[in-house]
Design a protein around this motif. Sequence first.
Motif, PDB file in Angstrom:
ATOM      1  N   ALA A   2      -6.831  -9.951  -6.245  1.00  0.00           N
ATOM      2  CA  ALA A   2      -5.806  -9.296  -5.341  1.00  0.00           C
ATOM      3  C   ALA A   2      -5.915  -7.706  -5.724  1.00  0.00           C
ATOM      4  O   ALA A   2      -6.294  -7.439  -6.784  1.00  0.00           O
ATOM      5  CB  ALA A   2      -4.457  -9.773  -5.881  1.00  0.00           C
ATOM      6  N   LYS A   3      -5.614  -6.936  -4.932  1.00  0.00           N
ATOM      7  CA  LYS A   3      -5.470  -5.491  -5.081  1.00  0.00           C
ATOM      8  C   LYS A   3      -4.351  -5.083  -5.956  1.00  0.00           C
ATOM      9  O   LYS A   3      -3.443  -5.919  -6.202  1.00  0.00           O
ATOM     10  CB  LYS A   3      -5.627  -4.852  -3.893  1.00  0.00           C
ATOM     11  N   ALA A   4      -4.128  -3.920  -6.582  1.00  0.00           N
ATOM     12  CA  ALA A   4      -3.178  -3.551  -7.286  1.00  0.00           C
ATOM     13  C   ALA A   4      -2.804  -2.184  -6.911  1.00  0.00           C
ATOM     14  O   ALA A   4      -3.655  -1.491  -6.415  1.00  0.00           O
ATOM     15  CB  ALA A   4      -3.321  -3.671  -8.787  1.00  0.00           C
ATOM     16  N   TYR A   5      -1.447  -1.887  -7.139  1.00  0.00           N
ATOM     17  CA  TYR A   5      -0.943  -0.846  -6.779  1.00  0.00           C
ATOM     18  C   TYR A   5      -0.318   0.222  -7.899  1.00  0.00           C
ATOM     19  O   TYR A   5       0.306  -0.432  -8.738  1.00  0.00           O
ATOM     20  CB  TYR A   5      -0.002  -0.711  -5.570  1.00  0.00           C
ATOM     21  N   TRP A   6      -0.386   1.368  -7.975  1.00  0.00           N
ATOM     22  CA  TRP A   6       0.257   2.306  -8.603  1.00  0.00           C
ATOM     23  C   TRP A   6       1.568   2.755  -7.905  1.00  0.00           C
ATOM     24  O   TRP A   6       1.372   3.219  -7.010  1.00  0.00           O
ATOM     25  CB  TRP A   6      -0.523   3.610  -9.243  1.00  0.00           C
ATOM     26  N   ILE A   7       2.739   2.580  -8.312  1.00  0.00           N
ATOM     27  CA  ILE A   7       3.551   3.357  -7.570  1.00  0.00           C
ATOM     28  C   ILE A   7       4.404   4.437  -8.917  1.00  0.00           C
ATOM     29  O   ILE A   7       4.691   3.993  -9.868  1.00  0.00           O
ATOM     30  CB  ILE A   7       4.817   2.309  -7.457  1.00  0.00           C
ATOM     31  N   ALA A   8       4.599   5.785  -8.204  1.00  0.00           N
ATOM     32  CA  ALA A   8       4.654   6.658  -9.104  1.00  0.00           C
ATOM     33  C   ALA A   8       5.898   7.405  -8.506  1.00  0.00           C
ATOM     34  O   ALA A   8       5.622   7.923  -7.112  1.00  0.00           O
ATOM     35  CB  ALA A   8       3.506   7.416  -9.330  1.00  0.00           C
ATOM     36  N   ASN A   9       6.995   7.551  -9.383  1.00  0.00           N
ATOM     37  CA  ASN A   9       7.815   8.613  -8.865  1.00  0.00           C
ATOM     38  C   ASN A   9       7.912  10.016  -9.650  1.00  0.00           C
ATOM     39  O   ASN A   9       7.879   9.688 -10.859  1.00  0.00           O
ATOM     40  CB  ASN A   9       9.371   7.778  -8.752  1.00  0.00           C
ATOM     41  N   VAL A  10       7.762  10.969  -8.971  1.00  0.00           N
ATOM     42  CA  VAL A  10       7.368  12.133  -9.608  1.00  0.00           C
ATOM     43  C   VAL A  10       8.470  13.259  -9.399  1.00  0.00           C
ATOM     44  O   VAL A  10       8.608  13.417  -8.047  1.00  0.00           O
ATOM     45  CB  VAL A  10       6.175  12.628  -9.413  1.00  0.00           C
TER      46      VAL A  10
END
Length: 96
Positions: A2-10
Amino acid sequence: MAKAYWIANVTVTDPDNYAAYQSLAPEAFRAYGARFIARGGRNDALEGRQTPQRTVVIEFPSYQHAYHCYHSEAYRQARNARLNAAEVDIVIVEGL
């Protein structure tokens, strides 16, 4: 795998120092096969905390790629450049 994701709130607090981060981080992303899905477009917090200035979603080939990118020497240098330049929340999530 499975792919993976960074979710960043900046939320950028010092644009000059944040620019240094932006010049260093791409090296780490390239090395780990990252692809930007969303970067700083229009966003709204529908629940929870207030809306950040930027929400960034980065796709990686696997959870391991995302994890190792974050802990790599190249990204460590980018993170150090970002110190005191932004308020950042980053989550790694495995895709389906």
